[in-house]
Scaffold this motif. Structure first.
Motif, PDB file in Angstrom:
ATOM      1  N   LYS A  27     132.965   2.478  19.648  1.00 12.74           N
ATOM      2  CA  LYS A  27     133.964   2.960  20.535  1.00 12.74           C
ATOM      3  C   LYS A  27     135.246   2.022  19.938  1.00 12.74           C
ATOM      4  CE  LYS A  27     135.937   3.364  25.158  1.00 12.74           C
ATOM      5  NZ  LYS A  27     135.479   2.974  26.450  1.00 12.74           N
ATOM      6  N   PRO A  28     136.404   2.414  19.635  1.00 15.16           N
ATOM      7  CA  PRO A  28     137.265   1.842  19.158  1.00 15.16           C
ATOM      8  C   PRO A  28     137.922   0.821  19.996  1.00 15.16           C
ATOM      9  CG  PRO A  28     138.031   3.989  19.682  1.00 15.16           C
ATOM     10  CD  PRO A  28     136.718   4.073  19.838  1.00 15.16           C
ATOM     11  N   ASP A  29     138.357  -0.411  19.515  1.00 10.77           N
ATOM     12  CA  ASP A  29     138.559  -1.596  20.254  1.00 10.77           C
ATOM     13  C   ASP A  29     140.271  -1.340  20.787  1.00 10.77           C
ATOM     14  OD1 ASP A  29     138.618  -4.393  21.208  1.00 10.77           O
ATOM     15  OD2 ASP A  29     140.389  -4.535  19.501  1.00 10.77           O
ATOM     16  N   ALA A  30     140.556  -2.134  21.933  1.00 11.79           N
ATOM     17  CA  ALA A  30     141.956  -1.656  22.538  1.00 11.79           C
ATOM     18  C   ALA A  30     143.132  -2.260  21.441  1.00 11.79           C
ATOM     19  CB  ALA A  30     141.937  -2.491  23.850  1.00 11.79           C
ATOM     20  N   ALA A  31     142.683  -3.156  20.516  1.00 11.94           N
ATOM     21  CA  ALA A  31     143.523  -3.436  19.708  1.00 11.94           C
ATOM     22  C   ALA A  31     144.051  -2.358  18.758  1.00 11.94           C
ATOM     23  CB  ALA A  31     142.847  -4.789  18.921  1.00 11.94           C
ATOM     24  N   GLN A  32     143.128  -1.572  18.411  1.00  9.67           N
ATOM     25  CA  GLN A  32     143.564  -0.437  17.508  1.00  9.67           C
ATOM     26  C   GLN A  32     143.015   0.969  18.162  1.00  9.67           C
ATOM     27  OE1 GLN A  32     141.364  -2.740  16.080  1.00  9.67           O
ATOM     28  NE2 GLN A  32     143.181  -3.989  15.673  1.00  9.67           N
ATOM     29  N   PRO A  33     143.824   1.360  19.440  1.00 10.03           N
ATOM     30  CA  PRO A  33     143.331   2.479  20.241  1.00 10.03           C
ATOM     31  C   PRO A  33     143.394   3.746  19.383  1.00 10.03           C
ATOM     32  CG  PRO A  33     145.648   1.916  20.897  1.00 10.03           C
ATOM     33  CD  PRO A  33     145.497   0.767  20.002  1.00 10.03           C
ATOM     34  N   ALA A  34     142.407   4.438  19.554  1.00  5.38           N
ATOM     35  CA  ALA A  34     142.378   5.729  18.769  1.00  5.38           C
ATOM     36  C   ALA A  34     143.000   6.880  19.436  1.00  5.38           C
ATOM     37  CB  ALA A  34     140.917   5.992  18.274  1.00  5.38           C
ATOM     38  N   LEU A  35     143.595   7.810  18.812  1.00  6.70           N
ATOM     39  CA  LEU A  35     144.182   9.011  19.286  1.00  6.70           C
ATOM     40  C   LEU A  35     143.121   9.903  19.525  1.00  6.70           C
ATOM     41  CD1 LEU A  35     147.325   9.313  17.279  1.00  6.70           C
ATOM     42  CD2 LEU A  35     147.027   7.986  19.349  1.00  6.70           C
ATOM     43  N   HIS A  36     143.252  10.889  20.469  1.00  3.86           N
ATOM     44  CA  HIS A  36     142.423  11.945  20.675  1.00  3.86           C
ATOM     45  C   HIS A  36     142.338  12.936  19.470  1.00  3.86           C
ATOM     46  CE1 HIS A  36     140.351  15.584  22.559  1.00  3.86           C
ATOM     47  NE2 HIS A  36     140.043  14.841  23.429  1.00  3.86           N
ATOM     48  N   ALA A 265     115.685 -19.050  28.133  1.00  2.00           N
ATOM     49  CA  ALA A 265     116.111 -19.332  29.553  1.00  2.00           C
ATOM     50  C   ALA A 265     115.660 -18.133  30.543  1.00  2.00           C
ATOM     51  CB  ALA A 265     117.452 -19.475  29.961  1.00  2.00           C
ATOM     52  N   GLY A 266     115.073 -16.968  29.883  1.00  2.00           N
ATOM     53  CA  GLY A 266     114.672 -15.920  30.956  1.00  2.00           C
ATOM     54  C   GLY A 266     115.795 -15.227  31.652  1.00  2.00           C
ATOM     55  N   ILE A 267     116.762 -15.072  30.992  1.00  2.00           N
ATOM     56  CA  ILE A 267     118.056 -14.739  31.850  1.00  2.00           C
ATOM     57  C   ILE A 267     118.374 -13.083  31.358  1.00  2.00           C
ATOM     58  CG2 ILE A 267     120.468 -14.740  32.483  1.00  2.00           C
ATOM     59  CD1 ILE A 267     120.499 -17.836  31.878  1.00  2.00           C
ATOM     60  N   PRO A 268     118.161 -12.110  31.957  1.00  2.00           N
ATOM     61  CA  PRO A 268     118.414 -10.683  31.284  1.00  2.00           C
ATOM     62  C   PRO A 268     119.891 -10.710  31.479  1.00  2.00           C
ATOM     63  CG  PRO A 268     117.123 -10.637  33.539  1.00  2.00           C
ATOM     64  CD  PRO A 268     117.629 -12.065  33.229  1.00  2.00           C
ATOM     65  N   ALA A 269     120.380 -10.179  30.091  1.00  2.00           N
ATOM     66  CA  ALA A 269     121.737 -10.315  29.888  1.00  2.00           C
ATOM     67  C   ALA A 269     122.062  -9.211  28.846  1.00  2.00           C
ATOM     68  CB  ALA A 269     122.234 -11.574  29.737  1.00  2.00           C
ATOM     69  N   GLN A 270     123.326  -8.776  28.461  1.00  9.19           N
ATOM     70  CA  GLN A 270     123.984  -8.284  27.662  1.00  9.19           C
ATOM     71  C   GLN A 270     124.745  -8.867  27.173  1.00  9.19           C
ATOM     72  OE1 GLN A 270     124.779  -4.293  29.277  1.00  9.19           O
ATOM     73  NE2 GLN A 270     122.489  -3.383  28.978  1.00  9.19           N
ATOM     74  N   VAL A 271     125.059  -8.966  25.818  1.00 13.12           N
ATOM     75  CA  VAL A 271     126.062  -9.834  25.071  1.00 13.12           C
ATOM     76  C   VAL A 271     126.711  -9.118  24.137  1.00 13.12           C
ATOM     77  CG1 VAL A 271     126.438 -11.901  23.681  1.00 13.12           C
ATOM     78  CG2 VAL A 271     124.478 -11.936  25.074  1.00 13.12           C
ATOM     79  N   ASP A 272     128.340  -8.900  24.303  1.00 11.94           N
ATOM     80  CA  ASP A 272     129.278  -8.323  23.463  1.00 11.94           C
ATOM     81  C   ASP A 272     130.085  -9.371  22.606  1.00 11.94           C
ATOM     82  OD1 ASP A 272     128.493  -5.724  24.009  1.00 11.94           O
ATOM     83  OD2 ASP A 272     129.320  -5.750  26.028  1.00 11.94           O
ATOM     84  N   GLY A 273     130.275  -9.114  21.465  1.00 12.07           N
ATOM     85  CA  GLY A 273     131.270  -9.888  20.829  1.00 12.07           C
ATOM     86  C   GLY A 273     132.580  -8.726  20.673  1.00 12.07           C
ATOM     87  N   ARG A 274     133.883  -9.249  21.172  1.00  8.85           N
ATOM     88  CA  ARG A 274     134.854  -8.386  21.268  1.00  8.85           C
ATOM     89  C   ARG A 274     136.080  -9.233  20.544  1.00  8.85           C
ATOM     90  NH1 ARG A 274     138.209  -9.895  25.220  1.00  8.85           N
ATOM     91  NH2 ARG A 274     137.233 -11.884  26.567  1.00  8.85           N
ATOM     92  N   GLU A 275     136.920  -8.501  19.908  1.00  6.15           N
ATOM     93  CA  GLU A 275     138.091  -9.066  19.357  1.00  6.15           C
ATOM     94  C   GLU A 275     139.590  -8.878  20.436  1.00  6.15           C
ATOM     95  OE1 GLU A 275     140.464  -6.919  15.966  1.00  6.15           O
ATOM     96  OE2 GLU A 275     138.566  -8.290  15.027  1.00  6.15           O
ATOM     97  N   LYS A 276     140.131 -10.050  20.210  1.00  8.02           N
ATOM     98  CA  LYS A 276     141.437 -10.091  21.099  1.00  8.02           C
ATOM     99  C   LYS A 276     142.239  -8.906  20.753  1.00  8.02           C
ATOM    100  CE  LYS A 276     141.136 -14.758  23.294  1.00  8.02           C
ATOM    101  NZ  LYS A 276     141.751 -15.463  23.570  1.00  8.02           N
ATOM    102  N   THR A 277     143.016  -8.327  21.657  1.00  3.42           N
ATOM    103  CA  THR A 277     144.097  -7.341  21.226  1.00  3.42           C
ATOM    104  C   THR A 277     145.313  -8.191  20.370  1.00  3.42           C
ATOM    105  OG1 THR A 277     145.559  -7.898  23.138  1.00  3.42           O
ATOM    106  CG2 THR A 277     143.656  -6.197  23.256  1.00  3.42           C
ATOM    107  N   LEU A 278     145.917  -7.158  19.670  1.00  8.40           N
ATOM    108  CA  LEU A 278     146.709  -7.673  18.845  1.00  8.40           C
ATOM    109  C   LEU A 278     148.074  -8.155  19.630  1.00  8.40           C
ATOM    110  CD1 LEU A 278     147.264  -4.816  15.882  1.00  8.40           C
ATOM    111  CD2 LEU A 278     145.716  -6.992  15.914  1.00  8.40           C
ATOM    112  N   TYR A 279     148.383  -7.766  20.686  1.00  6.50           N
ATOM    113  CA  TYR A 279     149.444  -8.163  21.442  1.00  6.50           C
ATOM    114  C   TYR A 279     148.891  -9.485  22.119  1.00  6.50           C
ATOM    115  CZ  TYR A 279     153.035  -8.601  25.151  1.00  6.50           C
ATOM    116  OH  TYR A 279     153.956  -9.089  25.892  1.00  6.50           O
TER     117      TYR A 279
END
Length: 753
Positions: A27-36, A265-279
């Motif tokens: 899915k495209p990042d908010a930094a580069q929103p994709a057009l429909h 540590a036995g912690i159920p988790a989902q980890v996402d790396g995300r890029e900050k928006t250009l703005y």
């Protein structure tokens, strides 16, 4: 393992089958929103609606589509597409939120009243009153004549916001409408692009943020940035793409470390790396005066866990993995943001000394963080978990109705609402430990009006952290505030000069207009008569001039205009100049200006100010004029005067847009107060430097209001920023000479714009 920088959408059901998973998405990042891709179709929309609407509801939506298609037949967009593609695209965005059938019908019909002249009565007959009310709230007031585009825009916004206050679906559809328009703005002329982008950034972006619609908020912000500053956006995008390869090794190493540590540590988790928006990157560079290479935390990480308790356990686990940066931890779980947002924020020192931001939240918190009030429709089964968010939203929407009752002017109403949309907040406590959220910069008096209008009106003093303080004291996070009232106390016009919230401002103005009305009218009439006499004008005004004056000032009667002058919301000399313009130039409201913006000889003398005129005269914060500066003034549509320095860049830009609204202003001789002024100092980071600079400021008899220091960059040099109180330019020059005498100071300048 691959990483795609993304703000991914949570799954509806938390996954507890595995300990930890690292999620990546295409899915495209908010930094580069994709057009429909392609033109929206009703078939695609139907597939989405079939997931949650009943057959009878879907049938009604199809009827709305057929009617909209018929009404827009032959109408084309600027891009050359059939116009019906726009309502369909708006409806698709609303379908992603799973809005109900009435909202979907309104989304498809939202332009038929405005563009095709369909009457509200016809919509009521065909689709019912609720749908017609939604469409009416989304339609502009094109049939009414306004004096200016600004007035028309203000009235349109007021209509939309009041409709939103009655039914939040109005603004959800409007935001979807604005989002699709921004995605397809490429076919518009450059000037129109900038105007629409600026409007989006000033109004719709803050509304999306206030309602917790973070995905929409980020994309609208990013699209506005790309159209407002296309070259900056292009340059920054190129720099980010170039830096991705260099930083991927660091990001991958952090992801692997966090993943293995949470599993251990036995912690159920989902980890996402995300890029900050250009703005977001651009704003940090601008606010902190950094180059792109100095903005190290371009990447952030989100950890989504299965329970409230595990948020704090995960925080401790991360702090044991990487060292936290002091002062960079925020607990928005215990004290949520105004829009209901909850997360733990912490910044850690990652590999190679790189600062890395982490957000830790539960799945329910993540739903609210991404969808805000739309989560009410998106996850109906979890409605009970969103009660607090709904209450916060309802309270804010109710405040819009309260402001409307106290405000007669559209521009004033919009001004109040924009103030309350200011995203940064401070959190303070009542003596009974109830948390109150206010806009940053709010004063103790704003706190009083936030509790109740009557408490604000009757305020006599305030106790902050168990000590008495002035009513104008700016509040900070964690302050305990107690208001002292008296039944005999009444608001003062001076209060308008330092309250921050729209609710307080509108309540004070309403009270001043209604209490002691006769005295205010008499005083205002006397002040205007004196101002006209001083300019050699007969105070007995012709009927035609009075009618034009009332029409352009938004006052309904001459007595109401006198009352405004009497309570200080209008300035008598400015109204007098306005009257002269009406008499001499027909419909022109102001004296003629020459090509350089100066008053043509023979016209009235410049307006004289002393800095204590109250809310009728406001010193612009962009340039902070002080006595001795050459001035110019912008006359607003309510006859309030915004005073800038002549060399202010903001003033120059505004003067190009409306040159006829600028007048000459000079300082008077009866100045008996001090004025705020910002100075920036570059100094060696040596022991005792700050103390010596503060001593020199005190020696020069100037007062320090605020002081801040850059927390990034070269450790051997520091930028110190002071806001000080001075008598004028001479006093400022003497103060700056004293500061220059400090050995470790290498540069000092007055900061403006």
């Amino acid at each position: 393992m691959s990483l795609t920088p993304t703000d991914s959408t949570p799954s509806a059901t938390p996954s507890n089958n595995r300990a930890t998973s690292v999620r990546s998405s295409s899915k495209p990042d908010a930094a580069q929103p994709a057009l429909h891709s392609g033109v929206a179709t009703f078939t695609h929309l139907t597939h989405k609606l079939e997931e949650y609407l009943t057959p009878s509801e879907l049938k009604k939506v199809k009827e709305a589509y057929r009617f909209s298609d018929e009404m827009h037949l032959g109408q084309m967009r600027k891009s050359g597409e059939p116009y019906i593609s726009h309502p369909l695209a708006v409806a698709e965005i609303c379908a992603d939120w799973k809005l109900d059938a009435q909202a979907m019908m309104a989304a498809l019909l939202h332009d038929v009243m405005e563009d095709q002249g369909v009457k509200k009565e016809e919509l009521i007959e065909r689709f019912g009153a609720p749908v017609a009310a939604l469409v009416d709230g989304l339609s502009k007031l094109d049939k009414i004549e306004f004096q200016s585009q600004i007035e028309a825009q203000a009235e349109n916004f007021r209509k939309m916001l009041l409709a939103m206050a009655r039914d939040v679906r109005v603004i959800l559809i409007k935001l979807a409408d604005r989002l699709h328009n921004m995605r397809t703005l490429g076919s518009m002329p450059p000037e129109k692009k900038r105007r629409i982008a600026r409007e989006t950034m000033e109004v719709y972006v803050p509304i999306a943020h206030r309602l917790g619609l973070n995905n929409i908020y980020r994309e609208l912000q990013e699209l506005s940035f790309s159209h407002l500053y296309p070259l900056r956006h292009k340059t920054l995008l190129k720099a980010v793409k170039a830096a991705r390869g260099n930083r991927r090794e660091v990001v991958t190493k952090i992801l692997e470390s966090v993943t293995s540590t949470l599993i251990a540590a036995g912690i159920p988790a989902q980890v996402d790396g995300r890029e900050k928006t250009l703005y977001g990157i651009y704003r940090k560079m601008r606010n902190k005066h950094l180059s792109f290479s100095q903005v190290l935390d371009v990447y952030g990480f989100r950890v989504v866990v299965d329970s409230f308790a595990n948020c704090y356990v995960a925080l401790g686990t991360l702090h044991s993995l990487f060292k936290p940066m002091p002062g960079k931890f925020k607990d928005y779980i215990s004290i949520p943001k105004l829009n209901g947002y909850q997360s733990l924020h912490t910044t850690l020192i990652g590999p190679y000394g790189t600062p890395v931001e982490f957000q830790i939240r539960t799945h329910d918190m993540h739903r609210v963080a991404e969808s805000g009030v739309a989560a009410h429709w998106l996850y109906k089964d979890d409605e009970g978990n969103l009660t607090d968010l709904q209450q916060r939203t309802h309270a804010w929407l109710q405040s819009l109705l309260d402001i409307q009752k106290q405000t007669g002017d559209s521009a004033e109403f919009l001004e109040h609402v924009k103030v309350d949309l200011f995203p940064d907040s401070v959190y303070v406590f009542t003596p009974k430990s109830k948390i109150i959220a206010l806009p940053r910069g709010a004063t103790a008096l704003d706190f009083a009006y936030n509790i109740h209008t009557d408490i604000g009106d009757q305020t006599t003093s305030v106790v902050i952290n168990h000590e008495h303080a002035p009513l104008r004291t700016e509040l900070h996070n964690g302050d305990i505030v107690e208001i002292i009232t008296s039944p005999s106390s009444r608001p003062s016009p001076n209060w308008l000069s330092y309250v921050r919230t729209g609710k307080a401002r509108s309540a004070i103005r309403h009270r001043l207009r209604t209490v002691n009305l006769a005295e205010s009218q008499a005083l205002g009439k006397r002040l205007l008569t004196n101002a006209l006499t001083a300019l050699g004008v007969d105070a007995d005004l012709p009927t035609a001039v009075v009618e034009r004056l009332l029409n352009e000032s938004s006052a309904k009667t001459l007595d109401e205009l006198y009352a405004d002058i009497g309570i200080g919301t209008r300035m008598a000399p400015l109204v007098a100049r306005h009257i002269i313009g009406l008499q001499e130039n027909g419909s022109n409201a102001l004296p003629l200006l020459d090509i350089e913006g100066h008053v043509v000889p023979g016209k009235p003398d410049p307006v004289v100010i002393n800095g204590n005129e109250g809310s009728a005269v406001q010193l612009a914060q962009c340039c902070q004029p002080i006595p001795g500066d050459r001035l110019c003034g912008q006359l607003k549509h309510d006859q309030a005067l915004i005073v800038h320095t002549e060399d202010c860049e903001t003033a120059k830009r505004n003067r190009e847009k409306e040159p006829e609204r600028w007048i000459e202003v000079i300082w008077g001789n009866e100045i008996n107060r001090r004025f705020e002024c910002r100075i920036t100092i570059l100094a060696h980071n040596e022991k005792g430097t700050l103390a010596r600079i503060a001593a020199e400021i005190g020696e020069a008899d100037a007062n320090i209001v605020t002081v801040s220091m850059d927390d990034e960059g070269d450790r051997t040099m520091k930028h110190l920023r002071f806001t000080i109180l001075v008598d004028g330019r001479v006093h400022l020059a003497r103060t700056m000479r004293g500061i220059r005498s400090v050995d470790s100071v290498t540069r000092i300048l007055r900061e403006r714009n």
